[in-house]
Scaffold this motif. Sequence first.
Motif, short mmCIF file in Angstrom:
data_model
loop_
_atom_site.label_atom_id
_atom_site.label_comp_id
_atom_site.label_asym_id
_atom_site.label_seq_id
_atom_site.Cartn_x
_atom_site.Cartn_y
_atom_site.Cartn_z
N GLU A 10 -18.65 -10.98 -9.33
CA GLU A 10 -19.05 -12.50 -9.20
C GLU A 10 -18.51 -13.03 -10.36
O GLU A 10 -18.11 -14.29 -10.42
CB GLU A 10 -20.51 -12.36 -9.01
CG GLU A 10 -21.15 -13.84 -8.52
CD GLU A 10 -22.72 -13.75 -8.29
OE1 GLU A 10 -22.80 -13.72 -6.92
OE2 GLU A 10 -23.36 -13.81 -9.20
N ARG A 11 -18.73 -12.67 -11.77
CA ARG A 11 -18.09 -13.45 -12.94
C ARG A 11 -16.63 -13.60 -12.59
O ARG A 11 -15.86 -14.55 -13.23
CB ARG A 11 -18.47 -12.59 -13.97
CG ARG A 11 -19.95 -12.88 -14.39
CD ARG A 11 -20.21 -12.29 -15.68
NE ARG A 11 -20.09 -10.96 -15.73
CZ ARG A 11 -21.28 -10.29 -15.87
NH1 ARG A 11 -22.34 -10.78 -15.40
NH2 ARG A 11 -21.18 -8.94 -15.94
N ASN A 12 -16.06 -12.57 -12.14
CA ASN A 12 -14.56 -12.50 -11.69
C ASN A 12 -14.31 -13.66 -10.91
O ASN A 12 -12.87 -13.66 -10.55
CB ASN A 12 -13.78 -11.04 -11.62
CG ASN A 12 -13.91 -9.94 -12.71
OD1 ASN A 12 -14.45 -10.56 -13.94
ND2 ASN A 12 -13.82 -8.68 -12.63
N ASN A 13 -15.08 -14.16 -10.10
CA ASN A 13 -14.83 -15.08 -8.96
C ASN A 13 -13.92 -14.29 -7.64
O ASN A 13 -13.03 -14.91 -7.02
CB ASN A 13 -13.83 -16.44 -9.36
CG ASN A 13 -14.63 -17.11 -10.12
OD1 ASN A 13 -15.77 -17.35 -9.89
ND2 ASN A 13 -14.00 -17.21 -11.35
N GLU A 14 -14.23 -12.72 -7.72
CA GLU A 14 -13.76 -12.22 -6.45
C GLU A 14 -14.94 -11.84 -5.41
O GLU A 14 -15.92 -11.53 -5.52
CB GLU A 14 -13.44 -10.79 -6.91
CG GLU A 14 -12.10 -10.76 -7.90
CD GLU A 14 -10.89 -10.94 -7.05
OE1 GLU A 14 -11.04 -11.23 -6.03
OE2 GLU A 14 -9.72 -10.91 -8.10
N THR B 245 -10.28 -5.44 -9.56
CA THR B 245 -9.43 -6.62 -9.50
C THR B 245 -8.12 -6.77 -10.29
O THR B 245 -7.34 -7.05 -9.43
CB THR B 245 -10.50 -7.82 -10.47
OG1 THR B 245 -11.75 -7.91 -9.89
CG2 THR B 245 -9.80 -8.95 -10.49
N THR C 247 -19.60 -16.79 -2.35
CA THR C 247 -18.66 -15.76 -2.16
C THR C 247 -18.99 -14.16 -2.14
O THR C 247 -18.63 -13.33 -1.93
CB THR C 247 -17.53 -15.94 -2.74
OG1 THR C 247 -17.79 -15.80 -4.33
CG2 THR C 247 -16.74 -17.03 -2.78
N SER C 248 -20.38 -14.05 -2.67
CA SER C 248 -21.20 -12.83 -2.80
C SER C 248 -21.89 -12.48 -1.55
O SER C 248 -22.96 -13.05 -1.43
CB SER C 248 -21.86 -12.69 -4.01
OG SER C 248 -20.96 -12.99 -5.35
N LYS D 255 -23.65 -16.67 -5.84
CA LYS D 255 -22.27 -17.34 -5.46
C LYS D 255 -22.14 -17.18 -3.88
O LYS D 255 -22.54 -16.24 -3.33
CB LYS D 255 -21.32 -16.80 -6.11
CG LYS D 255 -20.90 -17.26 -7.82
CD LYS D 255 -20.09 -16.95 -8.10
CE LYS D 255 -19.52 -17.55 -9.57
NZ LYS D 255 -18.38 -17.06 -10.17
#
Length: 392
Positions: free
Chosen positions: A21-25, A320, A67-68, A65
């Motif tokens: 999530e912190r990596n925006n993946e 990632t 996206t999660s 997020k």
Amino acid sequence: MAKILVLGAGYAGMMAATSLERNNEPFTLINKHPYHYLTTLLHEAAGGRKEPMQYTVKIADVLRKPTSEFVQDEVVSIDREKKVVHCKGGDQAYDYLIITMGWISEYFGIPGMKENSMSIQNLDTAVEIRNHIEREFQTYLEDNDDRHLRIVVGGAGLTGIELVGELCDWIPKLCIQYNIPKSKVDLQNIEAMPSILPMVSESLREVAARALTEKGARLRTNTKLMKVDPGVVHLDGDETVEAGTIIWTGGVRANPILTEAGFTVDRRGRAKVNEFLQSVDDSNIFIGGDCAWAEEDGRPLPPTAQFATQMGPVLANNVTSFMHGQPMQPFQGHNLGTLASLGSEIGVGQMMSIPVKGVIGGLAKEVSKIKYLWQLGGVRLAVDKTNEVVHL
């Protein structure tokens, strides 16, 4: 867009998910329950310290997020060739997979142990143990059969000893509640090895043994469990112990889905990984926690919560990096020591090789809970959950 699946919301899985999530993946986390439970504190739930659900963290409170994605489902099998995870509720395709599905009990072939004992494997089994012990006390009032008040805990590793410590604190309360003399209760810890808590120094083992004995537990080392029948434990030397409660804490092995999926596994069913926590059998799959056969200096790392927690961010960062063709970083485990609670007030352990014991040891154990909550969800989660799980 490549799809990342994370299987399991244990220590490694949740730390991997928060790091992704912190990596925006974008990713999808699959877990049987809508919560993450604090595995290393399940002995407290089983031993009556606090309400069981207090040892859980809602996944939705951590992963925020859009996206999660979270899918509540149970993994049944993994088809590596088709890149599909089969779940009870349907199939999930993936491009990259992070496997952190935890462990099951290891019974070492002891006849009848699996069928005739309980074990702390998850929150549900911890609740089962807690309720069972209380029912045994209630039943004693009906028939005065002393067997209802005999509790056998097999295994004197970390889980076994911490559970005995909790039971030592809970039993006097149960005796008051049901008006039963405490002298009637027989709590036995049975261990085949010559000592308890092999992961701490001999002097700390002696401190722990003395503390638990003074609280009323019988520690029986050098005593091998040979067979278990319903309500009966058979020991070497033809001795039998009849007990209303039999709990096994003697060992763990990885989730059997790994073996069934054809991974290269060790004798405990853990899938072999390289220095990047990447499967040696499939470069698109990364494995952590109790599922990973990871080695350091040629020796396998033990399946501990602290290594699982450390693996989580490395799993996320390496997935990632691998996706984007960037260099991956090798995993380096840092053994920060071991802390064992001996009930709610005292404990023993080693912090960065510094021995702690008594009230200081107990306090150190409680502080370690706050540290993990902060790692998982920052200040907000640490503040929200501290009153529920920490005894200060």
